[in-house]
Each structure stands twice: as structure tokens, then as C-alpha cells.
Scaffold this motif. Structure first.
Motif, PDB file in Angstrom:
ATOM      1  N   ALA B  85      12.232 -11.582   1.787  1.00 30.18           N
ATOM      2  CA  ALA B  85      12.375 -10.179   1.426  1.00 30.18           C
ATOM      3  C   ALA B  85      10.779  -9.705   1.411  1.00 30.18           C
ATOM      4  O   ALA B  85      11.416  -8.095   1.995  1.00 30.18           O
ATOM      5  N   VAL B  86       9.986  -9.710   2.410  1.00 28.30           N
ATOM      6  CA  VAL B  86       9.109  -8.642   2.336  1.00 28.30           C
ATOM      7  C   VAL B  86       9.062  -8.300   4.207  1.00 28.30           C
ATOM      8  O   VAL B  86       8.413  -7.377   4.227  1.00 28.30           O
ATOM      9  N   ILE B  87       9.999  -9.022   4.469  1.00 26.67           N
ATOM     10  CA  ILE B  87       9.685  -8.950   5.760  1.00 26.67           C
ATOM     11  C   ILE B  87      10.642  -8.083   5.818  1.00 26.67           C
ATOM     12  O   ILE B  87      11.050  -6.861   6.704  1.00 26.67           O
ATOM     13  N   ALA B  88      12.084  -8.062   5.201  1.00 26.79           N
ATOM     14  CA  ALA B  88      12.890  -6.898   4.912  1.00 26.79           C
ATOM     15  C   ALA B  88      12.087  -5.739   4.933  1.00 26.79           C
ATOM     16  O   ALA B  88      13.027  -4.207   5.183  1.00 26.79           O
ATOM     17  N   LEU B  89      11.447  -5.959   3.624  1.00 24.54           N
ATOM     18  CA  LEU B  89      11.357  -4.718   3.034  1.00 24.54           C
ATOM     19  C   LEU B  89      10.009  -3.555   3.912  1.00 24.54           C
ATOM     20  O   LEU B  89      10.056  -2.669   4.451  1.00 24.54           O
ATOM     21  N   LEU B  90       9.351  -4.844   5.331  1.00 25.19           N
ATOM     22  CA  LEU B  90       8.723  -4.116   5.949  1.00 25.19           C
ATOM     23  C   LEU B  90       9.340  -2.997   6.935  1.00 25.19           C
ATOM     24  O   LEU B  90       8.699  -2.600   7.734  1.00 25.19           O
ATOM     25  N   THR B  91      10.305  -4.194   7.378  1.00 27.80           N
ATOM     26  CA  THR B  91      11.075  -3.322   8.238  1.00 27.80           C
ATOM     27  C   THR B  91      11.329  -2.105   7.744  1.00 27.80           C
ATOM     28  O   THR B  91      11.764  -1.563   8.538  1.00 27.80           O
ATOM     29  N   LEU B  92      12.200  -1.797   6.738  1.00 28.80           N
ATOM     30  CA  LEU B  92      12.597  -0.343   6.221  1.00 28.80           C
ATOM     31  C   LEU B  92      11.982   0.866   5.707  1.00 28.80           C
ATOM     32  O   LEU B  92      11.928   1.414   5.475  1.00 28.80           O
ATOM     33  N   LEU B  93      10.265   0.038   6.113  1.00 24.07           N
ATOM     34  CA  LEU B  93       9.236   1.060   5.759  1.00 24.07           C
ATOM     35  C   LEU B  93       9.209   2.237   7.157  1.00 24.07           C
ATOM     36  O   LEU B  93       9.837   1.565   8.475  1.00 24.07           O
ATOM     37  N   THR B  94       9.967   3.723   6.929  1.00 27.43           N
ATOM     38  CA  THR B  94       9.636   4.505   7.764  1.00 27.43           C
ATOM     39  C   THR B  94       8.704   5.429   7.834  1.00 27.43           C
ATOM     40  O   THR B  94       8.252   5.997   8.330  1.00 27.43           O
ATOM     41  N   GLU B  95       8.171   6.103   6.978  1.00 28.87           N
ATOM     42  CA  GLU B  95       7.437   7.105   6.283  1.00 28.87           C
ATOM     43  C   GLU B  95       5.983   6.861   5.397  1.00 28.87           C
ATOM     44  O   GLU B  95       6.093   5.534   4.201  1.00 28.87           O
ATOM     45  N   VAL B  96       4.853   7.265   6.034  1.00 31.47           N
ATOM     46  CA  VAL B  96       3.671   6.902   4.289  1.00 31.47           C
ATOM     47  C   VAL B  96       2.879   8.381   4.623  1.00 31.47           C
ATOM     48  O   VAL B  96       2.126   8.790   5.663  1.00 31.47           O
ATOM     49  N   GLU B  97       2.567   8.503   3.567  1.00 28.82           N
ATOM     50  CA  GLU B  97       2.280  10.419   3.040  1.00 28.82           C
ATOM     51  C   GLU B  97       2.280  11.088   4.483  1.00 28.82           C
ATOM     52  O   GLU B  97       1.918  11.879   4.902  1.00 28.82           O
TER      53      GLU B  97
END
Lengths: 196, 134
Positions: B85-97
Motif C-alpha cells: 500500500a505504501v509503495i502504491a502511495l509513493l508511485t502515485l505521488l506527483t506533486e509537492v508544494e
């Protein structure tokens, strides 16, 4: 051999680690159509490994029936129905399942896409339709390493009660098949090849 | 952020953990003159994403352990059960600030020491394009 479908020319994109080969879809082999007549016109110009992108179910069904079409490409608004997936198996057309569509969408739209993809994966396994798990990236930042892509879809499948091991096994098998189809001159189809 | 920790718990009752080594790739030539992200900004985004994607239930099992701002590499700690679940979460990260990013997971290990090895050596992409016009 792992093959990825891309919409851009990767230059030093370290995010694509794990993929041995890639097919770039550009104006020559990518057909975007919203009506069947438009599809027929554009297919005449298309060359090479042809991929079709459409948000119309009828267009996608028509594309699967065409001999020139090799793949139905994935994007946010792609529309596929039960019969198209079944027909793709008979016509040996690859159905792309990409990760980038989840990166381009948010909240409600993404949850709808997740639900659609769960159902699509179920049907792909049921009919054993050729499919490929790809990044489907439009730019370098939309790309992800192969292991990460496979792990994401494996998690999605496991979470929905789909046999994730079978899914990954079939995805790897199809990837190798596409690699041979495009690279090996002796390969004609599964079980038929020229032996010297 | 300090989480709840019960002291003196026997090893059999402790939750099995996994460490995920990752590399953060930030968009080149961004609007903010190649500004680098801080660990706090990244951590907040991971938390926000976890909350929207999985809800409060999963979020309680994710902890940011280490983040090196200079190299853009880091290690994330989570429970063994929620690793995928955490790896899937990291995969879906596209934008920070407002900055476009991509997270590349380098490896997973049961110990911090084992995980640090992944940070030292990661492979680059050397795939070839297939010429489909034959």
C-alpha cells in the motif's frame, strides 16, 4: 524482455529502469479518433506498430476488428466494453493498461478509474486477452520503474480478489511476446516460427 | 512527529516493519529556480496523500524515518502488512508544494542498515527503442 509503451522520446530518463525496450507512439503510429470514419481515414496513413486512442466504444471495437491495429492504448477516458475485450483475444490486439492515467487524475475521477481498471483486469484474465502493463507516460516525470508499475497493479489486483500472481505472469509473457513480434524476424505467432 | 509507542513490548508482539529506500526526482528547470524540497514538505504531502487515498486507518501505520535533502534520497518506514500500500502511495505521488515530482523506490529491507545499501547503488535506465517500421 520487458517492453513499455511511451508517448515521448526518453532521453536519460532514469525513472524507466527495468524496461529493456520501449515503443514510442508518435504521429506516425498513434491514431486518435472519435468516429469510425475518422479512424478509417487515419489508419490509411498509419505505419508500424499501430495504437488507437479513443473515448468511443464503437471506435475501439472497430479498431480491434482492423488488421492494421496492434494495440488499444490507455488514457483517462478510454471506453472499452465486454465484447471488445473478448474480441481482442481472437484478433490478437494488445490492450494497454497504463499507470500514467492514475497520475494525471485526482480524487473522484481516480477512484472511478481504479474501479474500471479492477473490472478490466478481471476480464483480461478471464478471456486471457493479450495485455500489457505499461507506464503510458507522456513525459519523463510520469514514468516509473518497471518493478513499481508491476507492484502497483499487483496490489490493485490483490485488493480486489484477483489472482495477482497470474496477472503479473501473463503481463511478463505478453511483454516477451510483443518483444519477439517486433524484434524477431523468425517469429510469426505463438507456436509458429521459422526454424533455420 | 512522534507516534504512540508502548515500552517493554515482547518481540513477538511488536509489529514487523519494513524500510523503503527511495529517490525523489524533482522537475528540472522548475518555476522556483530549482528550489529543493524539505523533508517536512515531503512528509506532509505523503501524509496528505495517504489520508486521501486510504483514510485514517492506513495512515496510522506509515512513518517517515529519514530524509536527506541534499541528494533527494530517503527511507520510509512502514509495517510489513502495509508495504504494498505504501509503495502504491509513493508511485502515485506527483506533486509537492506545486513542484512536479516522481518517487523511484530503490529497494525494501527489514533493517535500516540493509536499506542504506540501496541508496548507495542504483541502476540507470539503458533501454532501447524498438523500430516498428519494418
Amino acid at each position: 524482455m520487458f517492453v513499455d509503451f511511451l508517448r515521448f522520446q526518453p532521453e536519460e530518463c532514469e525513472l524507466l529502469e527495468g524496461f529493456d525496450f520501449f515503443v514510442v507512439f508518435n504521429s506516425k503510429n498513434l491514431v486518435r479518433a472519435s468516429t469510425t470514419s475518422e479512424l478509417q481515414k487515419q489508419l490509411k496513413k498509419a505505419k508500424g506498430f499501430v495504437g488507437v486512442m479513443s473515448d468511443n466504444v464503437k471506435v475501439n471495437r472497430e479498431a480491434i476488428m482492423r488488421r492494421k491495429v496492434n494495440a488499444i492504448l490507455d488514457f483517462e477516458n478510454r471506453a472499452l466494453d465486454y465484447t471488445s475485450i473478448k474480441m481482442a483475444k481472437e484478433k490478437d490486439v494488445v490492450i494497454e493498461v497504463s499507470l500514467a492515467k492514475f497520475l494525471r487524475t485526482k480524487s473522484f475521477k481516480r477512484s472511478k478509474l481504479l474501479e474500471e481498471t479492477r473490472l478490466l483486469l478481471k476480464l483480461l484474465l478471464k478471456f486471457e486477452t493479450p495485455f500489457l502493463l505499461t507506464t503510458g507516460a507522456n513525459c519523463c516525470l510520469e514514468a516509473r520503474p518497471r518493478k513499481q508499475v508491476y507492484r502497483f497493479f499487483s496490489f490493485l489486483a490483490k485488493d480486489s480478489g484477483i489472482d495477482s500472481e497470474k496477472l503479473i505472469k501473463l503481463a511478463k509473457k505478453n511483454s516477451y511476446r510483443i518483444y519477439r513480434m517486433l524484434n524477431d524476424e523468425n517469429y510469426i505467432m505463438d507456436g509458429v516460427e521459422v526454424l533455420k | 512527529m512522534k507516534g504512540f509507542k508502548m515500552k517493554g513490548l515482547p518481540p513477538a508482539l511488536r509489529r514487523r516493519k519494513r524500510y523503503i529506500a527511495f529517490k525523489l526526482i524533482v522537475e528540472k528547470n522548475n518555476k522556483r529556480n530549482n528550489e529543493k524540497l524539505t523533508a517536512k514538505q515531503f512528509f506532509q504531502e505523503v501524509c496528505q496523500k495517504a489520508l486521501t487515498l486510504y483514510g485514517e486507518w492506513y495512515f496510522s501505520q506509515i512513518k517517515l524515518e529519514l530524509f536527506d535533502e541534499k541528494s533527494g534520497e530517503g527511507i520510509l518506514k512502514c509495517t510489513r502488512e502495509k508495504l504494498d500500500a505504501v509503495i502504491a502511495l509513493l508511485t502515485l505521488l506527483t506533486e509537492v508544494e506545486g513542484l512536479s515530482i516522481a518517487v523511484k523506490t530503490l529497494g525494501v529491507s527489514g533493517t535500516l542498515r540493509g536499506c542504506r545499501r540501496f541508496l548507495k547503488s542504483f541502476k540507470s535506465f539503458n533501454g532501447k527503442e524498438i523500430n516498428t517500421e519494418r
